[in-house]
Design a protein around this motif. Structure first.
Motif, PDB file in Angstrom:
ATOM      1  N   MET A  21      21.962  53.550 -22.757  1.00 15.50           N
ATOM      2  CA  MET A  21      22.767  53.919 -21.672  1.00 15.50           C
ATOM      3  C   MET A  21      23.117  52.965 -20.716  1.00 15.50           C
ATOM      4  N   GLY A  22      22.758  51.836 -20.848  1.00 14.38           N
ATOM      5  CA  GLY A  22      23.002  50.601 -20.092  1.00 14.38           C
ATOM      6  C   GLY A  22      22.380  50.622 -18.551  1.00 14.38           C
ATOM      7  N   CYS A  23      21.299  51.172 -18.718  1.00 13.47           N
ATOM      8  CA  CYS A  23      20.704  51.139 -17.388  1.00 13.47           C
ATOM      9  C   CYS A  23      20.123  49.670 -17.137  1.00 13.47           C
ATOM     10  N   ASP A  24      19.971  49.134 -15.912  1.00 16.19           N
ATOM     11  CA  ASP A  24      19.813  47.914 -15.736  1.00 16.19           C
ATOM     12  C   ASP A  24      18.162  47.544 -15.682  1.00 16.19           C
ATOM     13  N   VAL A  25      17.581  48.202 -15.024  1.00 17.40           N
ATOM     14  CA  VAL A  25      16.064  47.936 -14.614  1.00 17.40           C
ATOM     15  C   VAL A  25      15.338  49.325 -14.899  1.00 17.40           C
ATOM     16  N   VAL A  26      14.077  49.205 -15.347  1.00 18.96           N
ATOM     17  CA  VAL A  26      13.147  50.153 -15.638  1.00 18.96           C
ATOM     18  C   VAL A  26      11.812  49.983 -15.045  1.00 18.96           C
ATOM     19  N   GLN A  27      11.139  50.924 -14.567  1.00 18.73           N
ATOM     20  CA  GLN A  27       9.790  51.040 -14.050  1.00 18.73           C
ATOM     21  C   GLN A  27       9.061  52.112 -14.444  1.00 18.73           C
ATOM     22  N   GLY A  28       7.816  52.029 -14.928  1.00 23.21           N
ATOM     23  CA  GLY A  28       7.117  53.132 -14.996  1.00 23.21           C
ATOM     24  C   GLY A  28       5.663  52.779 -15.671  1.00 23.21           C
ATOM     25  N   TYR A  29       4.921  53.745 -16.210  1.00 20.18           N
ATOM     26  CA  TYR A  29       3.912  53.477 -17.027  1.00 20.18           C
ATOM     27  C   TYR A  29       3.797  52.845 -18.106  1.00 20.18           C
ATOM     28  N   PHE A  30       5.343  53.036 -18.864  1.00 16.50           N
ATOM     29  CA  PHE A  30       5.348  52.277 -20.091  1.00 16.50           C
ATOM     30  C   PHE A  30       5.536  50.755 -20.029  1.00 16.50           C
ATOM     31  N   ILE A  31       5.997  50.523 -18.771  1.00 14.90           N
ATOM     32  CA  ILE A  31       5.975  48.708 -18.607  1.00 14.90           C
ATOM     33  C   ILE A  31       4.754  48.412 -17.871  1.00 14.90           C
TER      34      ILE A  31
ATOM     35  N   LEU B 198      -6.821  50.071   4.020  1.00 12.19           N
ATOM     36  CA  LEU B 198      -5.723  50.091   3.300  1.00 12.19           C
ATOM     37  C   LEU B 198      -5.623  48.993   2.190  1.00 12.19           C
ATOM     38  N   PHE B 199      -4.956  49.253   1.133  1.00 12.91           N
ATOM     39  CA  PHE B 199      -4.598  48.049   0.455  1.00 12.91           C
ATOM     40  C   PHE B 199      -3.435  48.238  -0.480  1.00 12.91           C
ATOM     41  N   LEU B 200      -2.901  47.304  -1.031  1.00 14.64           N
ATOM     42  CA  LEU B 200      -1.589  47.463  -1.997  1.00 14.64           C
ATOM     43  C   LEU B 200      -1.591  47.097  -3.608  1.00 14.64           C
ATOM     44  N   GLN B 201      -0.949  48.072  -4.086  1.00 19.34           N
ATOM     45  CA  GLN B 201      -0.751  47.738  -5.717  1.00 19.34           C
ATOM     46  C   GLN B 201       0.679  47.631  -5.629  1.00 19.34           C
ATOM     47  N   TYR B 202       0.871  46.603  -6.721  1.00 20.24           N
ATOM     48  CA  TYR B 202       2.249  46.391  -7.169  1.00 20.24           C
ATOM     49  C   TYR B 202       2.602  46.562  -8.563  1.00 20.24           C
ATOM     50  N   GLN B 203       3.780  47.498  -8.632  1.00 24.57           N
ATOM     51  CA  GLN B 203       4.319  48.116  -9.714  1.00 24.57           C
ATOM     52  C   GLN B 203       5.720  47.292 -10.249  1.00 24.57           C
ATOM     53  N   PRO B 204       5.528  46.762 -11.450  1.00 25.39           N
ATOM     54  CA  PRO B 204       6.652  45.737 -11.756  1.00 25.39           C
ATOM     55  C   PRO B 204       7.928  46.616 -12.279  1.00 25.39           C
ATOM     56  N   LYS B 205       8.999  45.821 -11.894  1.00 22.22           N
ATOM     57  CA  LYS B 205      10.241  46.461 -12.563  1.00 22.22           C
ATOM     58  C   LYS B 205      10.841  45.672 -13.456  1.00 22.22           C
ATOM     59  N   ALA B 206      11.313  46.023 -14.616  1.00 24.52           N
ATOM     60  CA  ALA B 206      11.897  45.166 -15.787  1.00 24.52           C
ATOM     61  C   ALA B 206      13.030  45.243 -16.011  1.00 24.52           C
ATOM     62  N   HIS B 207      13.744  43.966 -16.112  1.00 25.93           N
ATOM     63  CA  HIS B 207      15.297  43.860 -16.277  1.00 25.93           C
ATOM     64  C   HIS B 207      15.425  43.932 -17.700  1.00 25.93           C
ATOM     65  N   LEU B 208      16.252  45.048 -18.262  1.00 29.82           N
ATOM     66  CA  LEU B 208      16.222  45.330 -19.666  1.00 29.82           C
ATOM     67  C   LEU B 208      16.931  44.351 -20.341  1.00 29.82           C
ATOM     68  N   ARG B 209      17.873  43.603 -19.920  1.00 28.24           N
ATOM     69  CA  ARG B 209      18.726  42.798 -20.714  1.00 28.24           C
ATOM     70  C   ARG B 209      17.970  41.498 -20.910  1.00 28.24           C
ATOM     71  N   SER B 210      17.331  41.003 -19.952  1.00 24.71           N
ATOM     72  CA  SER B 210      16.437  39.827 -20.009  1.00 24.71           C
ATOM     73  C   SER B 210      15.077  39.857 -20.430  1.00 24.71           C
ATOM     74  N   GLN B 211      14.424  41.234 -20.461  1.00 27.10           N
ATOM     75  CA  GLN B 211      13.107  41.533 -20.805  1.00 27.10           C
ATOM     76  C   GLN B 211      12.239  40.779 -19.696  1.00 27.10           C
ATOM     77  N   ARG B 212      12.679  40.492 -18.604  1.00 26.56           N
ATOM     78  CA  ARG B 212      11.779  39.841 -17.680  1.00 26.56           C
ATOM     79  C   ARG B 212      11.527  40.715 -16.406  1.00 26.56           C
ATOM     80  N   ILE B 213      10.372  40.319 -15.717  1.00 22.46           N
ATOM     81  CA  ILE B 213      10.077  41.345 -14.613  1.00 22.46           C
ATOM     82  C   ILE B 213      11.189  40.792 -13.586  1.00 22.46           C
TER      83      ILE B 213
END
Ligand code: C2E
Ligand code: MG
Ligand code: MG
Ligand code: MG
Length: 268
Positions: free
Chosen positions: A227-237, A20-35
């Protein structure tokens, strides 16, 4: 059936054999453009079948109770990886998916709390609402025990299962993750934007941060931002990444947008 049985047998051995191994998917904060954080996703490198994704083995592990060992292994691995991240200057919360059944297992809960508490690293748990339906009182008490020691609770796949507002109100959760079912076709559907919009308002009314999963396009990213969503995650990021690729990703400057570097990202 035979196939499932043999896969289940292999899985029991896989944990000990280091498959087994792990992969990590970032979640980006929209306002600050930070992970804001990352989510750990387990993968299985099967010696004969090749790469097996969680959709094909998590339910087997849940049925056989191997999910306990798998999740303990995941927490331990995340703690190790987080020490490496911290040594590189990335003090970031790592979210771990916790199967619903584990929330009624007092022994697992004590073990998980002990592992997280002795590690000193920032951990979040993603759970689905369906997790609390079978034994709501026990599950909510255990979630509270996690929250009390600083584990951030996120409600995963919101809207995809049996969403109960009665439970949502009682859960000690800081994040609501809208299921990708409503996000992947956000800009081509009539209803999805309405559902997402009202879910964002609901979460904010409950003082929770909203995460949209399955953000695949610049158009969805832009709409969620409006729309005021706080955090986004997905292949676009970013796709889920191995630890070295994650460190590389975290070290890039994303202040002028995530899409600028996307083409150069490796797929692993
Ligand atoms: P999840 O927690 O809702 O994870 C999101 C899934 O969507 C992941 O699939 C991820 O790779 C995928 N995804 C991410 N971005 C996008 C996107 O932009 N578009 C699309 N179409 N998909 C995207 P994955 O890694 O195959 O995981 C599937 C599910 O398996 C997870 O759903 C989670 O419920 C479960 N899982 C994964 N790792 C673990 C684990 O360690 N323990 C437990 N109990 N469950 C796990
Ligand atoms: Mg998740
Ligand atoms: Mg999810
Ligand atoms: Mg999902």
């Amino acid at each position: 059936m035979l196939d499932r049985a043999s896969l289940a047998r292999d899985l029991r051995a896989a944990i000990g054999k280091g498959e087994l191994f792990l992969q990590y998917q970032p979640k980006a904060h929209l306002r600050s453009q930070r992970i804001a954080s990352v989510e750990a996703l387990v993968r299985w490198q099967h010696p004969v079948r090749g790469l097996v994704l969680p959709g094909d083995f998590i339910s087997l592990a849940e049925e056989s109770r191997d999910i306990v060992d798998l999740t303990v292994w995941t927490i331990q691995q995340v703690v190790k990886d987080q020490r490496l991240l911290a040594a590189d200057g990335h003090d970031i919360t790592v979210f771990i998916n916790i199967s619903g059944g584990l929330l009624s297992d007092a022994r697992f809960v004590r073990r998980a709390c002990a592992l997280v508490q002795s590690s000193g690293v920032k951990i979040g748990f993603e759970i689905t609402e369906t997790a609390v339906i079978r034994e709501p009182e026990t599950a909510i008490a255990h979630l509270q025990a996690f929250a009390d020691i600083g584990i951030v609770i996120a409600i995963d796949d919101y809207g995809a299962g049996l969403s109960s507002l009665a439970y949502l109100k009682q859960l000690p959760a800081r994040e609501l993750k809208i299921d990708k079912l409503f996000v992947t076709q956000l800009t081509s559907s009539n209803r999805d934007p309405l559902i997402v919009r009202s879910t964002i308002d609901l979460a904010h009314a409950l003082e929770m941060e909203v995460v949209a999963e399955g953000v695949e396009t610049a158009a969805a990213f832009a709409l969620l931002s409006v729309m005021g969503c706080d955090v986004v995650q997905g292949y676009f990021i970013s796709r889920p990444l191995g630890l070295p690729a994650l460190i590389e990703f975290l070290e890039r400057d994303h202040s002028d947008g995530f899409d600028r570097h996307r083409a150069s990202l490796p797929n692993l």
